[in-house]
Write a protein that holds these residues in place. Structure first.
Motif, PDB file in Angstrom:
ATOM      1  N   TYR A 210       0.623  -1.456   0.154  1.00 52.50           N
ATOM      2  CA  TYR A 210       0.150   0.441   0.280  1.00 52.50           C
ATOM      3  C   TYR A 210       0.429   1.114   0.080  1.00 52.50           C
ATOM      4  O   TYR A 210       0.345   2.233  -0.850  1.00 52.50           O
ATOM      5  N   LYS A 211       1.896   1.147   0.546  1.00 50.73           N
ATOM      6  CA  LYS A 211       2.582   2.274   0.600  1.00 50.73           C
ATOM      7  C   LYS A 211       3.428   2.694  -0.750  1.00 50.73           C
ATOM      8  O   LYS A 211       3.716   4.245  -0.731  1.00 50.73           O
ATOM      9  N   HIS A 212       4.004   1.522  -1.741  1.00 48.25           N
ATOM     10  CA  HIS A 212       4.333   1.826  -2.292  1.00 48.25           C
ATOM     11  C   HIS A 212       3.251   2.300  -3.468  1.00 48.25           C
ATOM     12  O   HIS A 212       3.630   3.154  -4.065  1.00 48.25           O
ATOM     13  N   PHE A 213       2.010   1.889  -3.704  1.00 47.85           N
ATOM     14  CA  PHE A 213       1.055   2.261  -3.956  1.00 47.85           C
ATOM     15  C   PHE A 213       0.773   3.292  -4.206  1.00 47.85           C
ATOM     16  O   PHE A 213       0.185   4.272  -5.141  1.00 47.85           O
ATOM     17  N   ASN A 214       0.978   4.501  -2.862  1.00 45.69           N
ATOM     18  CA  ASN A 214       0.381   5.438  -3.428  1.00 45.69           C
ATOM     19  C   ASN A 214       2.328   6.763  -3.409  1.00 45.69           C
ATOM     20  O   ASN A 214       1.782   7.724  -4.459  1.00 45.69           O
ATOM     21  N   ASP A 215       2.984   6.021  -2.574  1.00 47.85           N
ATOM     22  CA  ASP A 215       4.957   6.615  -3.232  1.00 47.85           C
ATOM     23  C   ASP A 215       4.621   6.639  -4.326  1.00 47.85           C
ATOM     24  O   ASP A 215       5.464   8.347  -4.149  1.00 47.85           O
ATOM     25  N   SER A 216       4.615   6.083  -5.393  1.00 54.27           N
ATOM     26  CA  SER A 216       4.494   6.022  -6.592  1.00 54.27           C
ATOM     27  C   SER A 216       4.313   6.447  -7.075  1.00 54.27           C
ATOM     28  O   SER A 216       4.190   6.626  -8.970  1.00 54.27           O
ATOM     29  N   TYR A 217       2.509   6.891  -7.084  1.00 48.40           N
ATOM     30  CA  TYR A 217       1.602   8.071  -7.599  1.00 48.40           C
ATOM     31  C   TYR A 217       2.348   9.287  -7.158  1.00 48.40           C
ATOM     32  O   TYR A 217       2.240  10.171  -8.568  1.00 48.40           O
ATOM     33  N   LYS A 218       2.484   9.582  -5.734  1.00 46.46           N
ATOM     34  CA  LYS A 218       2.632  10.862  -6.105  1.00 46.46           C
ATOM     35  C   LYS A 218       4.494  11.620  -6.937  1.00 46.46           C
ATOM     36  O   LYS A 218       4.493  12.068  -6.785  1.00 46.46           O
ATOM     37  N   ARG A 219       5.158  10.009  -6.973  1.00 45.51           N
ATOM     38  CA  ARG A 219       6.976  10.628  -7.577  1.00 45.51           C
ATOM     39  C   ARG A 219       6.663  10.868  -8.688  1.00 45.51           C
ATOM     40  O   ARG A 219       7.391  11.225  -9.308  1.00 45.51           O
ATOM     41  N   ILE A 220       5.638   9.534  -9.282  1.00 46.03           N
ATOM     42  CA  ILE A 220       5.712  10.068 -10.619  1.00 46.03           C
ATOM     43  C   ILE A 220       4.893  11.188 -11.555  1.00 46.03           C
ATOM     44  O   ILE A 220       5.304  11.811 -12.001  1.00 46.03           O
ATOM     45  N   ASN A 221       3.624  11.647 -10.533  1.00 47.89           N
ATOM     46  CA  ASN A 221       3.565  13.146 -10.571  1.00 47.89           C
ATOM     47  C   ASN A 221       4.744  14.105 -10.486  1.00 47.89           C
ATOM     48  O   ASN A 221       4.944  14.698 -11.356  1.00 47.89           O
ATOM     49  N   GLU A 222       5.716  13.716  -9.581  1.00 50.22           N
ATOM     50  CA  GLU A 222       6.952  14.621  -9.582  1.00 50.22           C
ATOM     51  C   GLU A 222       7.567  14.703 -10.744  1.00 50.22           C
ATOM     52  O   GLU A 222       7.882  16.060 -11.133  1.00 50.22           O
ATOM     53  N   LEU A 223       7.336  13.425 -10.810  1.00 47.29           N
ATOM     54  CA  LEU A 223       8.667  13.616 -12.604  1.00 47.29           C
ATOM     55  C   LEU A 223       7.952  14.056 -13.665  1.00 47.29           C
ATOM     56  O   LEU A 223       9.172  13.892 -14.662  1.00 47.29           O
ATOM     57  N   LYS A 224       6.835  13.733 -14.030  1.00 52.46           N
ATOM     58  CA  LYS A 224       6.357  14.409 -15.235  1.00 52.46           C
ATOM     59  C   LYS A 224       6.602  15.838 -15.261  1.00 52.46           C
ATOM     60  O   LYS A 224       6.564  16.125 -16.204  1.00 52.46           O
ATOM     61  N   LEU A 225       6.223  16.757 -14.398  1.00 49.59           N
ATOM     62  CA  LEU A 225       6.610  17.630 -14.043  1.00 49.59           C
ATOM     63  C   LEU A 225       8.403  17.973 -14.907  1.00 49.59           C
ATOM     64  O   LEU A 225       8.267  19.105 -15.664  1.00 49.59           O
ATOM     65  N   LYS A 226       8.549  17.455 -14.702  1.00 46.12           N
ATOM     66  CA  LYS A 226      10.378  17.373 -14.331  1.00 46.12           C
ATOM     67  C   LYS A 226      10.693  17.252 -15.788  1.00 46.12           C
ATOM     68  O   LYS A 226      11.344  17.882 -16.419  1.00 46.12           O
ATOM     69  N   TYR A 227      10.343  16.034 -16.308  1.00 45.32           N
ATOM     70  CA  TYR A 227      10.038  15.360 -17.509  1.00 45.32           C
ATOM     71  C   TYR A 227       9.222  14.981 -18.439  1.00 45.32           C
ATOM     72  O   TYR A 227       8.894  13.488 -19.159  1.00 45.32           O
ATOM     73  N   PRO A 228       9.437  16.393 -18.690  1.00 42.59           N
ATOM     74  CA  PRO A 228       7.988  16.521 -19.728  1.00 42.59           C
ATOM     75  C   PRO A 228       7.856  15.370 -21.355  1.00 42.59           C
ATOM     76  O   PRO A 228       6.573  15.127 -21.872  1.00 42.59           O
ATOM     77  N   GLU A 229       9.127  15.143 -21.385  1.00 37.60           N
ATOM     78  CA  GLU A 229       9.280  14.394 -22.971  1.00 37.60           C
ATOM     79  C   GLU A 229       9.266  13.144 -22.803  1.00 37.60           C
ATOM     80  O   GLU A 229       9.632  11.867 -23.222  1.00 37.60           O
ATOM     81  N   ILE A 230       9.495  12.839 -21.397  1.00 36.31           N
ATOM     82  CA  ILE A 230       8.827  11.129 -21.452  1.00 36.31           C
ATOM     83  C   ILE A 230       7.945  10.271 -21.225  1.00 36.31           C
ATOM     84  O   ILE A 230       6.937  11.327 -19.973  1.00 36.31           O
ATOM     85  N   ASN A 231       7.345   9.551 -21.418  1.00 37.55           N
ATOM     86  CA  ASN A 231       6.106   8.835 -20.693  1.00 37.55           C
ATOM     87  C   ASN A 231       6.566   8.610 -19.664  1.00 37.55           C
ATOM     88  O   ASN A 231       7.227   7.543 -19.336  1.00 37.55           O
ATOM     89  N   PHE A 232       5.009   8.434 -18.186  1.00 39.87           N
ATOM     90  CA  PHE A 232       5.386   7.598 -17.493  1.00 39.87           C
ATOM     91  C   PHE A 232       4.060   6.752 -17.170  1.00 39.87           C
ATOM     92  O   PHE A 232       3.161   7.293 -17.650  1.00 39.87           O
ATOM     93  N   ILE A 233       3.765   5.062 -16.978  1.00 45.09           N
ATOM     94  CA  ILE A 233       2.597   4.277 -16.925  1.00 45.09           C
ATOM     95  C   ILE A 233       2.860   3.462 -16.019  1.00 45.09           C
ATOM     96  O   ILE A 233       4.013   3.149 -15.473  1.00 45.09           O
TER      97      ILE A 233
END
Length: 471
Positions: free
Chosen positions: A370-393
């Protein structure tokens, strides 16, 4: 809920009294699940299924366990589980909210006090781990003072509980073991968590009696063989003893967790100290798969696999291990990402290659973590802002239906067009060697593997992304 509890408690008390003259070797378990993700709970003892208990129309259940084997039972709901201690004539009621599973769990009825003690101890242990990591940076003598203080507080609390409630010998045995195994684990983890890179030098700074308790450890304890705290301690203990043995023949080379020599030494120590096949096979499997899933050197993998196969008695584990290593050897940098099918949350299926249009990060989640489920979502949102040229799924790997996965995401407002579910979880997890759940793939726009073993939270991850962008 209070009215429900009162009625159920009265009913269980009546039933308990009625059965006193008959077989007293039973227990009742009941309760209410708020925001259920399925319509049942699963009850197990020592990894053996007892029953699947359905919830009624008000998300409540009641179940009688006949011929009770006193000890820890586990109940699972929606991929999460918790342990409960059941003894003869217990009539235990639980209440939990799946959104905050462990934190919301409370017990009432006969057997509640001991189980509330254990759940509070469990939650305290989880929050305390961050503190332990912090004080691991202290010098050994100061570190010992801190963990001795923690140990004394826990011991005093247990003595107060025993004096007030006069619990059974079984409760006392387990509660004391919790304190002991935590204390021992804190000592075993010290060299690894301490910031110093020279682990041998750290070992040499420890007081002579730092690990004196080891001479009293039972490495084949049948009673605790399925118990999490015991297994967690053994893993830390085996790793530390392997470090000490490895230091003697590493010829001054810096210690690395991925060293083949170190990992072979760890398997050899398990083989020499553990004869209980349940405990031994689980330790061997844990360390072998941990090494193999993080290493891409085919020769080293084959050497470690051979050592594992020679020592393990687990035929099922051997088959899984051989399949996983075959998958790992196919997932090397420069190879094409294997095809597999994912389902989006409008119920449409896609080949993975069809949704990779540019440089892409693929990571996974499970409700069991459960912790990784939540943390990974938040982490991906951060990375999307920093690296818009990369697709995250992000892909759910649990073996249940699409709607259940969708409900979990919806309850957290996590639904997006970059969320998918594996169409065939069991076979795909094996083909992609998804272990641990933090395993992350980085692939380029041509679906060529750049890394098959990254981690969203590692210090190197963003360097890997920048390397991909600048290629």
């Amino acid at each position: 809920m209070k009215g429900f509890l009162s009625i159920i408690l009265l009913s269980l008390t009546f039933l308990s009294c009625k059965n006193d003259t008959k077989n007293a070797n039973y227990a009742y378990l009941g309760g209410e699940i708020i925001n259920p993700t399925t319509n049942f709970i699963v009850l197990e003892k020592d990894d053996e299924l007892i029953d699947t208990v359905k919830l009624d129309g008000r998300n409540r259940f009641i179940y009688k366990i006949e011929n009770l084997n006193p000890g820890f039972y586990s109940f699972t709901h929606g991929g999460e589980f918790q342990m409960i201690l059941l003894e003869p004539k217990d009539s235990l009621l639980l209440r939990l909210n799946t959104i905050e599973f462990d934190e919301s769990l409370v017990f009432s009825g006969i057997g509640a006090k001991k189980n509330n003690y254990f759940i509070n101890d469990f939650l305290e242990h989880e929050s305390q781990e961050k503190y332990i990591f912090k004080i691991c940076q202290l010098k050994p003598k100061n570190y010992i003072k801190h963990i001795d203080s923690i140990n004394a507080i826990k011991t005093k609390r247990l003595e107060q509980f025993k004096k007030k409630n006069k619990p059974s010998k079984l409760f006392t045995k387990i509660a004391q073991a919790n304190i002991d195994f935590d204390y021992y684990s804190h000592k075993e983890m010290y060299p690894f968590i301490h910031y110093g890179r020279d682990k041998v030098a750290i070992l040499n700074t420890l007081p002579e009696n730092f690990y004196s308790y080891r001479k009293n450890i039972n490495y084949n304890d049948e009673f605790f063989s399925k118990y999490h705290n015991y297994k967690a301690f053994l893993r830390k203990n085996m790793s530390n003893m392997a470090l000490q043995a490895h230091a003697k023949h590493s010829k001054g080379k810096p210690f690395r967790h991925k060293d083949l020599c170190y990992n072979l030494t760890r398997l050899n120590i398990i083989d020499s100290l553990v004869s209980n096949t349940t405990i031994k096979d689980e330790l061997l499997y844990h360390f072998a798969i941990d090494y193999l899933s993080k290493n891409q050197n085919i020769e080293d993998n084959e050497t470690l696999l051979k050592s594992y196969l020679e020592k393990s008695n687990d035929d099922k584990g051997k088959v899984i291990m051989e399949r996983i290593i075959a998958s790992i050897n196919r997932l090397k940098t420069g190879e094409k990402m294997p095809e597999f099918i994912v389902t989006d949350y409008t119920a449409n299926n896609h080949n993975i290659s069809s949704i990779i249009k540019n440089n892409t990060v693929i990571c996974f989640w499970s409700q069991s973590y459960y912790k990784h489920f939540n943390d990974s979502y938040k982490r991906i949102n951060e990375l999307k802002l920093k690296y818009p040229e990369i697709n995250f799924i992000r892909i759910n790997i649990d073996d249940y239906n699409l709607q259940r996965s969708k409900n979990i995401l919806a309850n957290h407002n996590y639904i997006s067009n970059s969320e998918y579910k594996l169409e065939n979880p069991v076979s795909t997890k094996e083909n992609l060697a998804i272990y641990p759940v933090t395993k992350t793939f980085i692939v380029d726009k041509n679906t060529t593997i750049v890394s098959s073993n990254s981690n969203l939270f590692s210090l190197r991850f963003e360097k890997e992304l920048l390397g991909l962008i600048n290629r």
